[in-house]
Enzyme design. Sequence first.
Site, mmCIF file in Angstrom:
data_model
loop_
_atom_site.group_PDB
_atom_site.id
_atom_site.type_symbol
_atom_site.label_atom_id
_atom_site.label_comp_id
_atom_site.label_asym_id
_atom_site.label_seq_id
_atom_site.Cartn_x
_atom_site.Cartn_y
_atom_site.Cartn_z
ATOM 1 N N HIS A 118 0.853 -1.194 0.000
ATOM 2 C CA HIS A 118 0.000 0.000 0.000
ATOM 3 C C HIS A 118 0.890 1.246 0.000
ATOM 4 O O HIS A 118 1.877 1.306 0.751
ATOM 5 C CB HIS A 118 -0.894 -0.026 1.238
ATOM 6 C CG HIS A 118 -1.799 1.166 1.312
ATOM 7 N ND1 HIS A 118 -2.916 1.293 0.517
ATOM 8 C CD2 HIS A 118 -1.724 2.295 2.052
ATOM 9 C CE1 HIS A 118 -3.491 2.461 0.769
ATOM 10 N NE2 HIS A 118 -2.789 3.084 1.704
ATOM 11 N N ASP A 154 -7.004 -2.446 4.280
ATOM 12 C CA ASP A 154 -5.628 -2.069 4.638
ATOM 13 C C ASP A 154 -5.405 -2.041 6.150
ATOM 14 O O ASP A 154 -4.661 -1.198 6.664
ATOM 15 C CB ASP A 154 -5.270 -0.703 4.015
ATOM 16 C CG ASP A 154 -5.352 -0.727 2.494
ATOM 17 O OD1 ASP A 154 -5.021 -1.762 1.904
ATOM 18 O OD2 ASP A 154 -5.750 0.283 1.910
HETATM 19 C C1 GAR Z 1 1.435 0.665 -5.922
HETATM 20 O O1 GAR Z 1 1.950 1.887 -5.473
HETATM 21 C C2 GAR Z 1 0.557 0.048 -4.860
HETATM 22 O O2 GAR Z 1 0.961 0.324 -3.559
HETATM 23 C C3 GAR Z 1 -0.758 0.721 -5.151
HETATM 24 O O3 GAR Z 1 -0.856 0.703 -6.531
HETATM 25 C C4 GAR Z 1 0.454 0.857 -7.075
HETATM 26 C C5 GAR Z 1 0.632 -0.167 -8.168
HETATM 27 O O4 GAR Z 1 1.748 0.107 -8.938
HETATM 28 N N1 GAR Z 1 -1.820 0.018 -4.512
HETATM 29 C C6 GAR Z 1 -2.843 0.608 -3.901
HETATM 30 O O5 GAR Z 1 -3.008 1.827 -3.921
HETATM 31 C C7 GAR Z 1 -3.790 -0.319 -3.201
HETATM 32 N N2 GAR Z 1 -4.641 0.407 -2.312
HETATM 33 P P1 GAR Z 1 2.263 -0.927 -10.019
HETATM 34 O O6 GAR Z 1 1.027 -1.408 -10.804
HETATM 35 O O7 GAR Z 1 3.194 -0.152 -10.888
HETATM 36 O O8 GAR Z 1 2.927 -2.056 -9.287
#
Ligand code: GAR
Length: 209
Positions: A118, A154
């Site tokens: 997160h 979360d």
């Molecule tokens: C990451 O920063 C992850 O923490 C976030 O989405 C991004 C995905 O990046 N997740 C959330 O916000 C979940 N609540 P990625 O697709 O480049 O790995």
Amino acid sequence: MAAEPVAKRLVVLVSGSGTNLQALLDAVAAEGVAAYGARIVAVGADRGDIEGLARAERAGIPTFVCRVKDFAAREEWDAALAEAVAAHEPDLVVSAGFMKVVGKEFLARYGGRFVNTHPALLPSFPGAHGVRDALAYGVKVTGCTVHFVDDGVDTGPIIAQGVVEVRDEDDESALHERIKEVERRLLVEVVGRLARNGHRIEGRKVVIQ
Ligand code: GAR
């Protein structure tokens, strides 16, 4: 002679660009399955046509898509997702930018071995807009949290956190990119340690052996 430890099987769930997934793929490729302690056996998503799935396909890893809108009820989607994951017999499931909250059936099968990352320092700023919410609040430091998923949003036991300073000139996208640099390293490190060493959860505390 001691038996070689068996590498753990990971299923990774994504919803978007999949750079965290890529970091895991790169770590397994660079270190080797035996040294890293795990291999990615499948990548699942809640939508098609995303870079996260393309990354898996380029790496030759099986993919599956389970869309909420293809099911009459959310619980049916949840059960189908759990079933699709189960087909790959994972030891650990990693939510790497998977933007759906799973339900009872999924947690019944994978509770205690379902890891999420997160982009904020939980318990502050849970939910889908962790970076935006932290920026709007005016915090001076934020970061990322790798945690086990429980039945809240979360709220599960924290495994590790990384800190990132907020700069005056930050907008959501610049801050999120800096968080993701820390997050990718943290996720790779945590998943590897969980795979190699095993863990137990004592109340809110995660102990990696
Ligand atoms: C990451 O920063 C992850 O923490 C976030 O989405 C991004 C995905 O990046 N997740 C959330 O916000 C979940 N609540 P990625 O697709 O480049 O790995």
